[in-house]
Motif scaffolding. Structure first.
Motif, PDB file in Angstrom:
ATOM      1  N   ALA A 146       1.876  -8.078   8.996  1.00  0.00           N
ATOM      2  CA  ALA A 146       0.588  -7.879   9.683  1.00  0.00           C
ATOM      3  C   ALA A 146       0.441  -6.475  10.263  1.00  0.00           C
ATOM      4  CB  ALA A 146       0.358  -8.932  10.755  1.00  0.00           C
ATOM      5  N   GLU A 147       1.219  -5.516   9.774  1.00  0.00           N
ATOM      6  CA  GLU A 147       1.175  -4.130  10.233  1.00  0.00           C
ATOM      7  C   GLU A 147       0.212  -3.323   9.357  1.00  0.00           C
ATOM      8  OE1 GLU A 147       4.726  -1.222  11.240  1.00  0.00           O
ATOM      9  OE2 GLU A 147       4.580  -1.481   9.077  1.00  0.00           O
ATOM     10  N   LEU A 148      -0.493  -2.376   9.968  1.00  0.00           N
ATOM     11  CA  LEU A 148      -1.351  -1.467   9.210  1.00  0.00           C
ATOM     12  C   LEU A 148      -0.460  -0.479   8.473  1.00  0.00           C
ATOM     13  CD1 LEU A 148      -4.230  -0.426   8.570  1.00  0.00           C
ATOM     14  CD2 LEU A 148      -3.946   1.143  10.473  1.00  0.00           C
ATOM     15  N   VAL A 149      -0.672  -0.369   7.165  1.00  0.00           N
ATOM     16  CA  VAL A 149       0.088   0.587   6.364  1.00  0.00           C
ATOM     17  C   VAL A 149      -0.876   1.601   5.762  1.00  0.00           C
ATOM     18  CG1 VAL A 149       2.010  -0.969   5.851  1.00  0.00           C
ATOM     19  CG2 VAL A 149       0.042  -0.920   4.313  1.00  0.00           C
ATOM     20  N   GLN A 150      -0.365   2.782   5.513  1.00  0.00           N
ATOM     21  CA  GLN A 150      -1.159   3.881   4.963  1.00  0.00           C
ATOM     22  C   GLN A 150      -0.837   4.082   3.487  1.00  0.00           C
ATOM     23  OE1 GLN A 150      -3.365   5.598   6.923  1.00  0.00           O
ATOM     24  NE2 GLN A 150      -2.824   4.210   8.576  1.00  0.00           N
ATOM     25  N   VAL A 151      -1.717   4.773   2.787  1.00  0.00           N
ATOM     26  CA  VAL A 151      -1.476   5.121   1.387  1.00  0.00           C
ATOM     27  C   VAL A 151      -0.172   5.908   1.301  1.00  0.00           C
ATOM     28  CG1 VAL A 151      -2.311   6.477  -0.573  1.00  0.00           C
ATOM     29  CG2 VAL A 151      -3.931   5.214   0.842  1.00  0.00           C
ATOM     30  N   GLY A 152       0.701   5.513   0.403  1.00  0.00           N
ATOM     31  CA  GLY A 152       1.961   6.229   0.193  1.00  0.00           C
ATOM     32  C   GLY A 152       3.084   5.814   1.125  1.00  0.00           C
ATOM     33  N   GLN A 153       2.806   4.962   2.082  1.00  0.00           N
ATOM     34  CA  GLN A 153       3.848   4.536   3.028  1.00  0.00           C
ATOM     35  C   GLN A 153       4.849   3.625   2.308  1.00  0.00           C
ATOM     36  OE1 GLN A 153       2.406   2.938   6.715  1.00  0.00           O
ATOM     37  NE2 GLN A 153       4.292   1.818   7.108  1.00  0.00           N
ATOM     38  N   PRO A 154       6.146   3.834   2.521  1.00  0.00           N
ATOM     39  CA  PRO A 154       7.155   2.984   1.889  1.00  0.00           C
ATOM     40  C   PRO A 154       7.044   1.537   2.377  1.00  0.00           C
ATOM     41  CG  PRO A 154       8.151   4.961   2.790  1.00  0.00           C
ATOM     42  CD  PRO A 154       6.752   4.921   3.291  1.00  0.00           C
ATOM     43  N   LEU A 155       7.143   0.603   1.438  1.00  0.00           N
ATOM     44  CA  LEU A 155       7.102  -0.820   1.772  1.00  0.00           C
ATOM     45  C   LEU A 155       8.448  -1.503   1.501  1.00  0.00           C
ATOM     46  CD1 LEU A 155       3.632  -1.704   0.175  1.00  0.00           C
ATOM     47  CD2 LEU A 155       4.126  -1.106   2.554  1.00  0.00           C
ATOM     48  N   PHE A 156       9.014  -1.217   0.323  1.00  0.00           N
ATOM     49  CA  PHE A 156      10.272  -1.862  -0.089  1.00  0.00           C
ATOM     50  C   PHE A 156      11.166  -0.858  -0.791  1.00  0.00           C
ATOM     51  CE2 PHE A 156       7.014  -5.138  -0.249  1.00  0.00           C
ATOM     52  CZ  PHE A 156       7.606  -6.196   0.424  1.00  0.00           C
ATOM     53  N   LYS A 157      12.452  -1.168  -0.782  1.00  0.00           N
ATOM     54  CA  LYS A 157      13.397  -0.433  -1.608  1.00  0.00           C
ATOM     55  C   LYS A 157      14.040  -1.450  -2.542  1.00  0.00           C
ATOM     56  CE  LYS A 157      17.193   2.820  -1.591  1.00  0.00           C
ATOM     57  NZ  LYS A 157      18.069   3.644  -0.749  1.00  0.00           N
ATOM     58  N   ILE A 158      14.014  -1.149  -3.837  1.00  0.00           N
ATOM     59  CA  ILE A 158      14.596  -2.027  -4.853  1.00  0.00           C
ATOM     60  C   ILE A 158      15.680  -1.234  -5.561  1.00  0.00           C
ATOM     61  CG2 ILE A 158      14.187  -3.333  -6.971  1.00  0.00           C
ATOM     62  CD1 ILE A 158      11.282  -3.682  -6.037  1.00  0.00           C
ATOM     63  N   GLU A 159      16.882  -1.792  -5.573  1.00  0.00           N
ATOM     64  CA  GLU A 159      17.995  -1.139  -6.244  1.00  0.00           C
ATOM     65  C   GLU A 159      18.380  -1.915  -7.488  1.00  0.00           C
ATOM     66  OE1 GLU A 159      21.276  -0.212  -3.697  1.00  0.00           O
ATOM     67  OE2 GLU A 159      19.987   0.700  -2.190  1.00  0.00           O
ATOM     68  N   ALA A 160      18.774  -1.166  -8.511  1.00  0.00           N
ATOM     69  CA  ALA A 160      19.207  -1.797  -9.760  1.00  0.00           C
ATOM     70  C   ALA A 160      20.438  -2.644  -9.489  1.00  0.00           C
ATOM     71  CB  ALA A 160      19.519  -0.737 -10.799  1.00  0.00           C
ATOM     72  N   ILE A 161      20.537  -3.766 -10.181  1.00  0.00           N
ATOM     73  CA  ILE A 161      21.683  -4.648 -10.026  1.00  0.00           C
ATOM     74  C   ILE A 161      22.799  -4.139 -10.932  1.00  0.00           C
ATOM     75  CG2 ILE A 161      22.552  -6.999 -10.316  1.00  0.00           C
ATOM     76  CD1 ILE A 161      19.659  -7.937  -9.827  1.00  0.00           C
ATOM     77  N   ARG A 162      23.939  -3.915 -10.337  1.00  0.00           N
ATOM     78  CA  ARG A 162      25.074  -3.406 -11.105  1.00  0.00           C
ATOM     79  C   ARG A 162      25.810  -4.576 -11.760  1.00  0.00           C
ATOM     80  NH1 ARG A 162      23.592  -0.304  -7.358  1.00  0.00           N
ATOM     81  NH2 ARG A 162      24.042   1.851  -7.029  1.00  0.00           N
ATOM     82  N   ALA A 163      26.105  -4.415 -13.035  1.00  0.00           N
ATOM     83  CA  ALA A 163      26.774  -5.504 -13.780  1.00  0.00           C
ATOM     84  C   ALA A 163      28.264  -5.495 -13.582  1.00  0.00           C
ATOM     85  CB  ALA A 163      26.454  -5.366 -15.264  1.00  0.00           C
TER      86      ALA A 163
END
Length: 163
Positions: A146-163
């Motif tokens: 419920a927070e106001l976010v701006q254009v370009g603001q980071p939302l999530f970080k997704i890292e590749a799953i290492r096998a």
């Protein structure tokens, strides 16, 4: 003629997709002024007019501007360490779940595939679902529900799953 929220949202989408710096929409009793400006976000407002005001209104525009300070990314965001930062494509209210009763779309540790829903952003009662752009594991959630976010603001970080 009256404008609905959908009409105003459609106007804003068209303006956002264009390169226009200023757009003025004037109807019989409503005037909307939207201006782009570096470092500020202009929130358009509709001001009803009395029948005697149109000439006076044209001479002295009455629009409300609210400056929203751009929020910079947290200092520890670093996409070069193998992760992908998912950024907000628009200014609006960030929601982690489809409704208050539902669980979040994703949590830290969630495994996502490209195209999976991550969150939704609401702008003038219109909700846009933000999708994962890559496969991986959610390692960070930067925005609060419920927070106001701006254009370009980071939302999530997704890292590749290492096998």
């Amino acid at each position: 003629m009256t404008l609905t929220y959908k009409d105003v949202a459609d106007i804003i989408k068209i303006i956002d997709a264009s390169g226009c710096e200023e757009v003025i929409v004037e109807l019989a009793n409503v005037k909307i002024v939207v201006r782009r400006s570096s470092g500020t976000t202009i929130i358009p407002t509709a001001t009803p007019l009395s029948p005697a005001e149109p000439q006076k209104y044209a001479e002295k525009p009455r629009h409300a501007e609210r400056q929203i300070a751009p929020s910079g990314p947290p200092a520890d965001i670093n996409a070069t360490d193998g992760g992908t930062i998912v950024r907000s494509p628009m200014t609006g209210t960030f929601y982690r779940a489809p409704s208050p009763k539902d669980p979040p779309f994703v949590d830290i540790g969630s495994i996502v595939k490209s195209g999976d829903s991550l969150c939704s952003i609401e702008v003038m009662k219109l909700f846009t679902t933000i999708m994962a752009e890559t496969d991986g594991q959610v390692t960070r959630v930067f925005a609060q529900n419920a927070e106001l976010v701006q254009v370009g603001q980071p939302l999530f970080k997704i890292e590749a799953i290492r096998a």
